[in-house]
Design an enzyme around this catalytic site. Structure first.
Site, PDB file in Angstrom:
ATOM      1  N   ASP A  11     -39.527 -29.129  20.179  1.00 19.67           N
ATOM      2  CA  ASP A  11     -38.457 -28.515  19.378  1.00 19.67           C
ATOM      3  C   ASP A  11     -38.111 -29.472  18.220  1.00 19.67           C
ATOM      4  O   ASP A  11     -36.998 -29.988  18.136  1.00 19.67           O
ATOM      5  CB  ASP A  11     -37.223 -28.203  20.236  1.00 19.67           C
ATOM      6  CG  ASP A  11     -36.645 -29.433  20.944  1.00 19.67           C
ATOM      7  OD1 ASP A  11     -35.430 -29.423  21.246  1.00 19.67           O
ATOM      8  OD2 ASP A  11     -37.394 -30.409  21.165  1.00 19.67           O
ATOM      9  N   ASP A  15     -37.069 -37.003  17.148  1.00 17.16           N
ATOM     10  CA  ASP A  15     -37.874 -37.742  18.130  1.00 17.16           C
ATOM     11  C   ASP A  15     -39.144 -36.980  18.496  1.00 17.16           C
ATOM     12  O   ASP A  15     -40.178 -37.585  18.803  1.00 17.16           O
ATOM     13  CB  ASP A  15     -37.053 -38.122  19.371  1.00 17.16           C
ATOM     14  CG  ASP A  15     -36.507 -36.933  20.138  1.00 17.16           C
ATOM     15  OD1 ASP A  15     -36.071 -35.960  19.515  1.00 17.16           O
ATOM     16  OD2 ASP A  15     -36.526 -36.993  21.380  1.00 17.16           O
ATOM     17  N   ASP A  16     -39.091 -35.638  18.408  1.00 24.84           N
ATOM     18  CA  ASP A  16     -40.319 -34.849  18.576  1.00 24.84           C
ATOM     19  C   ASP A  16     -41.336 -35.227  17.489  1.00 24.84           C
ATOM     20  O   ASP A  16     -42.530 -35.330  17.747  1.00 24.84           O
ATOM     21  CB  ASP A  16     -40.031 -33.352  18.447  1.00 24.84           C
ATOM     22  CG  ASP A  16     -38.932 -32.864  19.369  1.00 24.84           C
ATOM     23  OD1 ASP A  16     -37.766 -33.215  19.129  1.00 24.84           O
ATOM     24  OD2 ASP A  16     -39.239 -32.147  20.325  1.00 24.84           O
ATOM     25  N   ASN A 158     -26.717 -35.910  29.080  1.00 24.41           N
ATOM     26  CA  ASN A 158     -26.305 -36.221  27.697  1.00 24.41           C
ATOM     27  C   ASN A 158     -25.761 -34.980  26.974  1.00 24.41           C
ATOM     28  O   ASN A 158     -25.703 -34.948  25.742  1.00 24.41           O
ATOM     29  CB  ASN A 158     -27.471 -36.803  26.891  1.00 24.41           C
ATOM     30  CG  ASN A 158     -28.634 -35.812  26.763  1.00 24.41           C
ATOM     31  OD1 ASN A 158     -28.617 -34.737  27.378  1.00 24.41           O
ATOM     32  ND2 ASN A 158     -29.623 -36.166  25.963  1.00 24.41           N
ATOM     33  N   GLU A 167     -29.362 -33.072  31.207  1.00 20.94           N
ATOM     34  CA  GLU A 167     -30.060 -33.539  29.997  1.00 20.94           C
ATOM     35  C   GLU A 167     -30.318 -32.304  29.125  1.00 20.94           C
ATOM     36  O   GLU A 167     -30.588 -31.202  29.622  1.00 20.94           O
ATOM     37  CB  GLU A 167     -31.365 -34.241  30.430  1.00 20.94           C
ATOM     38  CG  GLU A 167     -32.229 -34.741  29.299  1.00 20.94           C
ATOM     39  CD  GLU A 167     -33.070 -33.619  28.700  1.00 20.94           C
ATOM     40  OE1 GLU A 167     -33.482 -32.733  29.455  1.00 20.94           O
ATOM     41  OE2 GLU A 167     -33.254 -33.615  27.471  1.00 20.94           O
ATOM     42  N   ASN A 169     -32.717 -30.869  27.186  1.00 23.51           N
ATOM     43  CA  ASN A 169     -33.851 -29.943  27.299  1.00 23.51           C
ATOM     44  C   ASN A 169     -33.728 -29.037  28.527  1.00 23.51           C
ATOM     45  O   ASN A 169     -34.019 -27.841  28.456  1.00 23.51           O
ATOM     46  CB  ASN A 169     -35.179 -30.705  27.398  1.00 23.51           C
ATOM     47  CG  ASN A 169     -35.598 -31.308  26.076  1.00 23.51           C
ATOM     48  OD1 ASN A 169     -35.185 -30.837  25.018  1.00 23.51           O
ATOM     49  ND2 ASN A 169     -36.408 -32.355  26.124  1.00 23.51           N
ATOM     50  N   HIS A 242     -36.680 -40.513  22.515  1.00 28.38           N
ATOM     51  CA  HIS A 242     -36.969 -39.910  23.822  1.00 28.38           C
ATOM     52  C   HIS A 242     -38.423 -39.411  23.946  1.00 28.38           C
ATOM     53  O   HIS A 242     -39.160 -39.825  24.831  1.00 28.38           O
ATOM     54  CB  HIS A 242     -36.058 -38.699  24.061  1.00 28.38           C
ATOM     55  CG  HIS A 242     -34.605 -38.967  24.001  1.00 28.38           C
ATOM     56  ND1 HIS A 242     -33.881 -39.470  25.062  1.00 28.38           N
ATOM     57  CD2 HIS A 242     -33.716 -38.770  23.005  1.00 28.38           C
ATOM     58  CE1 HIS A 242     -32.599 -39.565  24.727  1.00 28.38           C
ATOM     59  NE2 HIS A 242     -32.468 -39.153  23.489  1.00 28.38           N
ATOM     60  N   ASP A 243     -38.792 -38.490  23.060  1.00 35.75           N
ATOM     61  CA  ASP A 243     -40.055 -37.761  23.239  1.00 35.75           C
ATOM     62  C   ASP A 243     -41.275 -38.662  23.109  1.00 35.75           C
ATOM     63  O   ASP A 243     -42.312 -38.415  23.753  1.00 35.75           O
ATOM     64  CB  ASP A 243     -40.139 -36.602  22.233  1.00 35.75           C
ATOM     65  CG  ASP A 243     -39.051 -35.567  22.486  1.00 35.75           C
ATOM     66  OD1 ASP A 243     -38.789 -34.760  21.586  1.00 35.75           O
ATOM     67  OD2 ASP A 243     -38.466 -35.569  23.588  1.00 35.75           O
TER      68      ASP A 243
HETATM   69  O1  RIB Z   1     -32.277 -35.073  25.639  1.00 39.90           O
HETATM   70  C1  RIB Z   1     -33.233 -35.470  24.681  1.00 39.90           C
HETATM   71  C2  RIB Z   1     -34.210 -34.372  24.423  1.00 39.90           C
HETATM   72  O2  RIB Z   1     -33.541 -33.248  23.872  1.00 39.90           O
HETATM   73  C3  RIB Z   1     -35.284 -34.737  23.377  1.00 39.90           C
HETATM   74  O3  RIB Z   1     -36.460 -34.027  23.653  1.00 39.90           O
HETATM   75  C4  RIB Z   1     -34.687 -34.259  22.097  1.00 39.90           C
HETATM   76  O4  RIB Z   1     -35.685 -33.968  21.106  1.00 39.90           O
HETATM   77  C5  RIB Z   1     -34.031 -32.995  22.548  1.00 39.90           C
HETATM   78  O5  RIB Z   1     -35.026 -31.965  22.584  1.00 39.90           O
HETATM   79 CA    CA Z   2     -37.451 -32.638  21.874  1.00 39.64          CA
END
Ligand code: RIB
Ligand code: CA
Length: 315
Positions: A11, A15-16, A158, A167, A169, A242-243
């Site tokens: 998405d 960070d993706d 989060n 979290e 996702n 993260h990703d």
């Molecule tokens: O919680 C972090 C995740 O959620 C990461 O993949 C960020 O890109 C969002 O998609």
């Molecule tokens: Ca992501």
């Protein structure tokens, strides 16, 4: 060395974007497809970003448009405060020249899994809606994959100050996540590990310096500049890439340590909806269904990210 065929469902998202750039810089991977799902931004944004990132990074792969909405929940909130309204900070893409694939994301995932039976690694670094739809339509997907790695879940949340257990996702589409965890052998890279791999502001400075004025590194350079600025000015967790940790753990198996546990996803209408409940004490009596990331070598991860910058600076 034979390349490992991979698909990244995502998405994008800052960070993706780092994760896609990292996977593309690794000589051991062949990216077959990038598939987009709703999440950080609405699907209209994540889809366009996937299309543009393919050309910006020079990736020769399919682009699959996936779900616009979670399976059952409403899509109520994105994460523009972390990623910017465009999803890629302040970066402005050239207009994409190529079109997305005619197949939807879930059909591309299955099509490639069949073609690369037993060899393909599927990464999911956004909500799991596309993966769940693929599983519903093609129940034999798990047997076709070499490995299934997600960025999601973990030992804390989060999503908000009130829901500290989910979290993002998993929370965006808990029903999809529940189904996926019931059907797939999941390698889960969660927040407990991604936060332990957080980079320093000086790391972003070094990333910008390594990228320099190289045209092929301009995307990473601008992402790095935005990440530091947004993190310092708003307190957002842009220092947690993260990703990219989910990609790095396959590139170098010594970066992340995993433990096998039974995990289920809370999808009820309750305060902790979207939590990945990890049965550390083996109270459920159920066999482990998940490889839970529990340790990370932060220095190794940061070096992998900086090597990625060098790759694009020298391309
Ligand atoms: O919680 C972090 C995740 O959620 C990461 O993949 C960020 O890109 C969002 O998609
Ligand atoms: Ca992501």
């Amino acid at each position: 060395m034979k390349k490992i065929p991979i698909i990244i469902d995502c998405d994008p998202g800052v960070d993706d974007s780092y994760a896609l750039a990292l996977a593309n810089s690794h000589e051991g991977f062949e990216i077959l497809a990038i598939t987009a799902v709703e999440g950080n931004l609405p699907a209209s944004v994540t889809r366009r970003n996937a299309l543009c990132i393919r050309e910006e990074l020079g990736i020769n792969c399919r682009i699959g448009y996936g779900a616009e909405m979670p399976l059952k929940k409403e899509y109520t909130r994105g994460a523009a405060s972390v990623h910017g309204v465009s999803g890629v900070g302040t970066f402005v893409f050239d207009e994409p020249k190529l079109a997305p694939d005619e197949m939807p994301a879930w059909e591309i995932i299955y099509d490639e899994a069949v073609k690369h039976k037993g060899e393909m690694i599927l990464f999911a670094v956004g909500p799991l809606t596309n993966i769940a739809i693929c599983l519903e339509k093609h129940p034999d997907l798990p047997q076709l994959l070499k490995r299934f790695v997600i960025m999601g879940g973990g030992t804390f949340g989060n999503v908000s100050s009130t829901n500290k257990t989910a979290e993002f996702n998993i929370w965006v589409d808990p029903h999809a996540a529940k189904y996926v965890f019931e059907k797939m052998d999941v390698w889960m890279v969660g927040l407990n590990v991604t936060h332990a791999a957080a980079v320093e502001m000086t790391d972003f400075d070094e990333m910008v310096e390594i990228c320099g004025n190289a045209k092929n590194a301009r995307f990473i350079r601008e992402l790095s500049t935005f990440s530091k600025k947004n993190c310092m000015e708003t307190g957002a967790d842009n220092n947690v890439i993260h990703d990219a940790v989910a990609i790095a753990c396959v590139m170098d198996e010594t970066v992340v340590g995993f433990e096998d546990h039974y995990v289920f996803v809370e999808d009820g209408d309750c305060d902790n909806i979207g939590q990945t409940v990890i049965d550390f004490e083996k109270k459920s009596g159920k066999a482990p269904n998940c490889h839970v990331a529990m340790k990370v070598d932060q220095k190794k991860f940061v070096n992998i990210i900086k090597d990625m910058c060098r790759h694009y600076a020298q391309k």
